[in-house]
Design an enzyme around this catalytic site. Sequence first.
Site, PDB file in Angstrom:
ATOM      1  N   ASP A 167       0.720  -1.239  -0.012  1.00  0.00           N
ATOM      2  CA  ASP A 167       0.067   0.081  -0.024  1.00  0.00           C
ATOM      3  C   ASP A 167       0.843   1.307   0.009  1.00  0.00           C
ATOM      4  O   ASP A 167       0.310   2.478  -0.049  1.00  0.00           O
ATOM      5  CB  ASP A 167      -0.984   0.014   1.350  1.00  0.00           C
ATOM      6  CG  ASP A 167      -2.495  -0.260   0.993  1.00  0.00           C
ATOM      7  OD1 ASP A 167      -2.817  -0.619  -0.406  1.00  0.00           O
ATOM      8  OD2 ASP A 167      -3.181  -0.106   1.430  1.00  0.00           O
ATOM      9  N   ASP A 472     -10.966  -6.720  10.284  1.00  0.00           N
ATOM     10  CA  ASP A 472     -10.765  -8.220  10.700  1.00  0.00           C
ATOM     11  C   ASP A 472     -12.130  -8.637  11.574  1.00  0.00           C
ATOM     12  O   ASP A 472     -12.632  -9.521  11.408  1.00  0.00           O
ATOM     13  CB  ASP A 472      -9.641  -8.551  11.302  1.00  0.00           C
ATOM     14  CG  ASP A 472      -9.017  -7.573  12.297  1.00  0.00           C
ATOM     15  OD1 ASP A 472      -9.770  -7.095  12.846  1.00  0.00           O
ATOM     16  OD2 ASP A 472      -7.919  -7.420  12.559  1.00  0.00           O
TER      17      ASP A 472
END
Length: 762
Positions: A167, A472
């Site tokens: 990223d 998550d």
Amino acid sequence: MRPAPAIEHYPVQQLPASSLHGRLRSTEKMETESRRLFATESIGGRAVYKVHAVTVAAGILLVLYYRATHIPAAGEGRAAWLGMFAAELWYSAYWVITQSVRWNPVRRHPFRDRLAARYGERLPRVDIFVCTADPQSEPPSLVISTILSIMAYDYPAEKLSVYLSDDGGSILTFYAMWEASSFAKHWLPFCKRYNIEPRSPAAYFSESHGLQDLCNQKEWSLIKDMYEEMTERIDTAVMSGKIPEEIKANHKGFDEWNLEINSKDHQPIVQILIDGKDENAVDNEGNVIPTLVYMAREKRPQHHHNFKAGAMNALIRVSSVISNSPIIMNVDCDMYSNNKDTIRDALCFFLDEEMGHKIGFVQYPQTYNNMTKNDIYGNSMHVISKVELRGFDSVGGPLYIGTGCFHRREILCGRIFTEEYKEDWDGGIKEKKQEHIYEVEKKAKSLATCTYEHDTQWGDEIGLKYGCPVEDVITGLAIHCRGWESVLNSPTRPAFVGVGPTTLAQTLLQHKRWSEGNLIIFLSKYCPFLFGHGKIKLRHQMGYCIYGLWAPNSLATLYYVTIPSLALLKGTPLFPEITSPWIAPFIYVFCVKNIYSLYEALSCGDTLKGWWNGQRMWMVKRITSYLFGVIDTLRKLLGLSQMTFAVSSKVSDEDVSKRYEQEIMEFGSSAPEYVIISTIALINLVCLVGGLRHFMTGGWNALLNVFFPQLILCEMLVITNIPLYEAMFLRKDKGSIPFSVTLASIVFVVLAFLVEILVPIV
């Protein structure tokens, strides 16, 4: 001739029908168990625990009854008393919630031998996702060591594909991947030839292994030198910030970068560094090696990129046109593979004939290799991994913790559980459909653009969920609410080992993000009690709320570590007298709860001092990280701020590392968190000194009878804060608390006493 002996006839015993059926059922059960690919075992000692829980619950009820029936008159500390009542009500409710995962924890045992006997090498393809975001916080040499460790799994290489999401869009990380793709051709056969572990070269060569004696010393030294030369080239490039032109000429992927590219503004980049389908993609012994792919999804300033969840979703799409494996594993870039059999262990759960079709994901606990002996910052989280997650496993499965997890691809893409569901384990890109690598990369790039997800269900019904710092946890909750279960596998040899925070600042930053993210879930439509109602068990809902309510604990804790001490100084009693029978439940709950907490910690591998450090850190985190988590969550809900994602640094300078190894707490800056910690520590110190002065001048016996509980509480807080006093007044190193923080804390302490005089609370 002797006559033949007479034959005796014995009556045949007829078994009762019920006994016969019982034996048949027993035989069938044994046959079923022998076919199972994993076993589930209840953890012992629950009878003692349940006695403890019931008696503590009774003690808590007595404490609350006392608080409710002994409220003092106005002007005699009523406000402080009611505050204590509210704090104890909160603690009581939270304690009940924490017991939901302690009632019946279980342990799982996979049977790799049965998996091998039944399937041989006819195993499903596996895609492995690794995410990194910043080459400065997450050094590329650390990232590729993780990459190399997972490429070296004991698993058919042609069925393994490894993807890195960068990223940061950094050419430095891509260069490190290119170097790793070459070194892998030497490292993978070396690992498998000598069956070495761990298979992270950084971990293997940094530890004192006797395994080099099993191989040719010259070969061992050669591989070690190759690795060190490679990491030196990578680290040199990172420090200089550029790649030599002669190296760029070695791979077309370097052409993706130009002077206009930066981490927040660049086109999608997908480069297949090793194509496992290419007959030339072999190691130096001619064996197939896993596919290796670098991806940097498109970033534009005007488009929100949704942090790690966005990166994971881009990987799901990109991998679908390259390998499309039915199993996806994801791991953080600093969590190297420590167990070569991890994939096969996980498949024991997915491929089990009786329960496998119900299992949505297999979670492994996080383990760190850089914890000090006494875990100075309480980051090992042994009790969470060995007690709480195993308790989750008994009520529907552990939460998804974002790393070290195996998922079914279809479930990440939104599939709802049905009893008729059957996985297509032969899924993947068929050989006959194989395209040229340039065409595959082009197609993959189109799936990694920042506009691809517009007007789609990605980030909602498909892939990892957006809008939460702990993507998550919320994704795992959604999977559970779609009917799937999960399992925790915690092998003797840890599956993954990573780098934990080594400074107080890193620890507090990490816990602020966790507590804030979990509180956002609790206050949203995904609150486990609302979203999970009728979909998952009540105890499962309560288990999720343990972490969802981390942040609000800050308010009760902040009250409890200040008001009783201030009341001691002022002479306002907040607990029963020591001669009163009502003191018994207070003492019992306090002592038994802490004794059991110590027992849990010691049984999970902590030391006595480590447990004490953990208690200090829970207090510190509650009055700083969790407090700021509450504040920032409220600001976001009111639209006053936007969600951010801070990457925890994986590097520390030499002096900081040395103090960490010596278990000396690291401060060294003027962060507002340190002002809060120092202020609370000074308040308790002043109140203890002032309280003892009152005792000396007013008569020990009478005052001790009334204020003994508050005196003990204040003393324990002062003892807990000894490292703070050392950092403020005794230490001279760079990690001590700056004078500006100490001065600010003193000013706040004076203001606190002035406020108490003008607007009395206690």
